[in-house]
Design a protein around this motif. Structure first.
Motif, short mmCIF file in Angstrom:
data_model
loop_
_atom_site.label_atom_id
_atom_site.label_comp_id
_atom_site.label_asym_id
_atom_site.label_seq_id
_atom_site.Cartn_x
_atom_site.Cartn_y
_atom_site.Cartn_z
N ASN A 128 0.84 -1.19 0.00
CA ASN A 128 0.00 0.00 0.00
C ASN A 128 0.88 1.25 0.00
OD1 ASN A 128 -2.41 -1.42 -0.24
ND2 ASN A 128 -2.51 -1.78 1.97
N ARG A 129 0.89 2.05 1.06
CA ARG A 129 1.70 3.28 1.05
C ARG A 129 3.02 3.13 1.79
NH1 ARG A 129 -0.32 6.87 4.08
NH2 ARG A 129 -1.86 5.55 5.10
N ALA A 130 3.32 1.94 2.31
CA ALA A 130 4.56 1.74 3.07
C ALA A 130 5.67 1.26 2.15
CB ALA A 130 4.34 0.72 4.18
N LEU A 131 6.72 2.06 2.03
CA LEU A 131 7.87 1.76 1.18
C LEU A 131 9.01 1.25 2.06
CD1 LEU A 131 9.33 1.94 -1.59
CD2 LEU A 131 9.94 4.29 -0.98
N THR A 132 9.51 0.05 1.75
CA THR A 132 10.55 -0.58 2.56
C THR A 132 11.79 -0.85 1.71
OG1 THR A 132 8.91 -1.64 3.99
CG2 THR A 132 11.12 -2.59 3.98
N THR A 155 11.66 1.59 6.66
CA THR A 155 10.33 1.79 6.10
C THR A 155 9.87 3.23 6.29
OG1 THR A 155 9.70 -0.51 6.50
CG2 THR A 155 7.91 1.04 6.16
N ARG A 156 9.25 3.79 5.27
CA ARG A 156 8.59 5.08 5.42
C ARG A 156 7.23 5.01 4.73
NH1 ARG A 156 9.10 8.56 0.84
NH2 ARG A 156 10.58 7.81 -0.73
N VAL A 157 6.30 5.80 5.23
CA VAL A 157 4.94 5.82 4.71
C VAL A 157 4.76 7.04 3.82
CG1 VAL A 157 2.49 5.96 5.28
CG2 VAL A 157 4.02 4.55 6.68
N ILE A 158 4.22 6.82 2.63
CA ILE A 158 4.00 7.89 1.66
C ILE A 158 2.62 8.50 1.91
CG2 ILE A 158 3.75 8.41 -0.79
CD1 ILE A 158 5.70 6.09 -1.30
N ASP A 159 2.57 9.82 2.05
CA ASP A 159 1.33 10.49 2.42
C ASP A 159 0.72 11.32 1.30
OD1 ASP A 159 1.31 9.58 5.10
OD2 ASP A 159 2.81 11.09 5.63
N ARG A 160 1.45 11.55 0.22
CA ARG A 160 0.93 12.41 -0.84
C ARG A 160 0.93 11.68 -2.18
NH1 ARG A 160 3.20 17.71 -2.07
NH2 ARG A 160 5.07 16.50 -2.55
N PHE A 161 -0.10 11.95 -2.98
CA PHE A 161 -0.21 11.31 -4.29
C PHE A 161 1.00 11.63 -5.16
CE2 PHE A 161 -1.38 11.78 -8.80
CZ PHE A 161 -1.65 10.45 -9.10
#
Length: 271
Positions: free
Chosen positions: A218-222, A231-237
Motif C-alpha cells: 500500500n503506502r509503506a515503502l521498505t 520503512t517510510r509511509v507515503i502520504d501524498r499522491f
C-alpha cells in the motif's frame, strides 16, 4: 506476434547468456533486477492475460511489471527458447506460517548440470536472486541472503526458507507435481478475482535494485531485507506517483495511478 527472446534480453539488460547453470543464474537475477513485481491490474479489477503477445506488450514494450504468473510465464518462454526444459510447479505461499494456503504461486524446476534447481522470478516476497538447489540439504548463500529447502513430511511438501537473523522464515512449499497450463490459468484467475487472495485489496510492489530490495505494501515503502529494513509511509499522491515511476521504474498512466491511490490512501500499511 508471440514471445521475442531478443526483446526480453534487451528488457532485462542481458547481452550474453552463458551456457548451463551460469546462464540460468544470469537470467533469473537480471530478470528480477529489471522487471518489477506489481499487482496493479488485479487491484483495479483486471485479470492479467498470460498469452505471449499480451505479456510481451505489458512487461517488455510498455515496461510494466506483473505478479508471479506473468513473471514466470515470461521467464518460462525465455528458458524454453534458450534450450532449458523448465517443469512447472504450483506452490502454497507460507510467508512464515507453518502451512500454506491455496496453490497460488508458480515456480519452475530446472535440471541442469546433473542437478535440480528451483527457478523463480515471480515471488513478491523475499525470493532468491539465484536458483535454489533442490538437491542441496544445507544452507545456500546467494546474492541476497541464505536460503535452504526442507522437507515437510506432514504436508508432503518441499519448503523454501530464507534466513533472517537467527531464524529461518518459510516462503512457500510445493508437492513437486507438474502443473498444466489449465492449472495456471485457473490459479491466475483465482488470484486476481478471489477475495481470499491479497491482490484485490492491497498494492504490492518489489524490485531488486543496485542499493538493495525495494518493496511497497500500500503506502509503506521498505528498503532492504529482514531483519535489516527501513520503512517510510507515503502520504501524498505526488510522492506516490514519483516512487512508482522513478524507484520502481513503472510506466503507469495517470488515470491508473490515481485509481490505485484512491484504493490505498486509507488502506493499512502493515500486513
Amino acid at each position: 506476434m508471440g514471445f521475442r527472446l531478443n526483446a526480453y534480453l534487451d528488457r532485462i539488460r542481458l547481452s550474453n547468456v552463458p551456457d548451463g547453470l551460469a546462464g540460468l543464474r544470469a537470467l533469473q537475477e537480471s530478470h528480477m533486477r529489471a522487471i518489477p513485481f506489481e499487482n496493479i491490474d488485479p487491484l483495479l479489477g483486471r485479470v492479467p492475460s498470460l498469452d505471449p503477445k499480451s505479456l510481451s506488450d505489458k512487461l517488455l514494450a510498455r515496461e510494466r511489471g506483473g505478479y508471479c504468473f506473468e513473471h514466470n510465464r515470461l521467464f518460462g518462454h525465455a528458458l524454453e527458447a534458450l534450450g532449458y526444459a523448465p517443469r512447472t510447479l504450483l506452490a502454497r505461499v507460507r510467508n512464515g506460517a507453518p502451512e500454506g494456503g491455496a496453490r497460488t504461486h508458480q515456480a519452475f524446476e530446472v535440471t541442469v548440470e546433473a542437478a535440480r534447481w528451483l527457478a523463480d522470478t515471480g515471488f513478491g516476497g523475499h525470493g532468491a536472486l539465484h536458483p535454489v538447489g533442490l538437491d542441496e540439504p544445507g544452507p545456500q548463500v546467494l546474492p541476497n541472503g541464505a536460503y535452504r529447502v526442507v522437507r515437510d513430511a506432514v504436508a508432503g511438501e518441499t519448503v523454501v526458507e530464507r534466513q533472517a537473523g537467527d531464524v529461518w522464515i518459510s516462503l512457500y512449499g510445493f508437492d513437486g507435481h507438474t502443473a498444466r497450463r489449465i492449472d495456471l490459468e485457473a490459479a491466475n484467475f483465482l488470484c486476481a478475482s478471489w477475495d481470499g487472495a491479497p491482490f484485490k485489496a492491497n498494492l504490492m510492489l518489489a524490485l531488486h535494485g543496485p542499493d538493495g530490495r525495494r518493496a511497497m505494501f500500500n503506502r509503506a515503502l521498505t528498503l532492504g531485507m529482514p531483519p535489516e529494513t527501513e520503512t517510510r509511509v507515503i502520504d501524498r499522491f505526488e510522492d506516490f506517483a514519483r516512487v512508482l515511476r522513478e524507484e520502481f521504474r513503472l510506466d503507469v498512466d495517470h488515470a491508473d495511478l490515481a485509481a490505485v491511490w484512491a484504493k490505498i490512501e486509507t488502506a493499512p500499511t502493515r500486513r
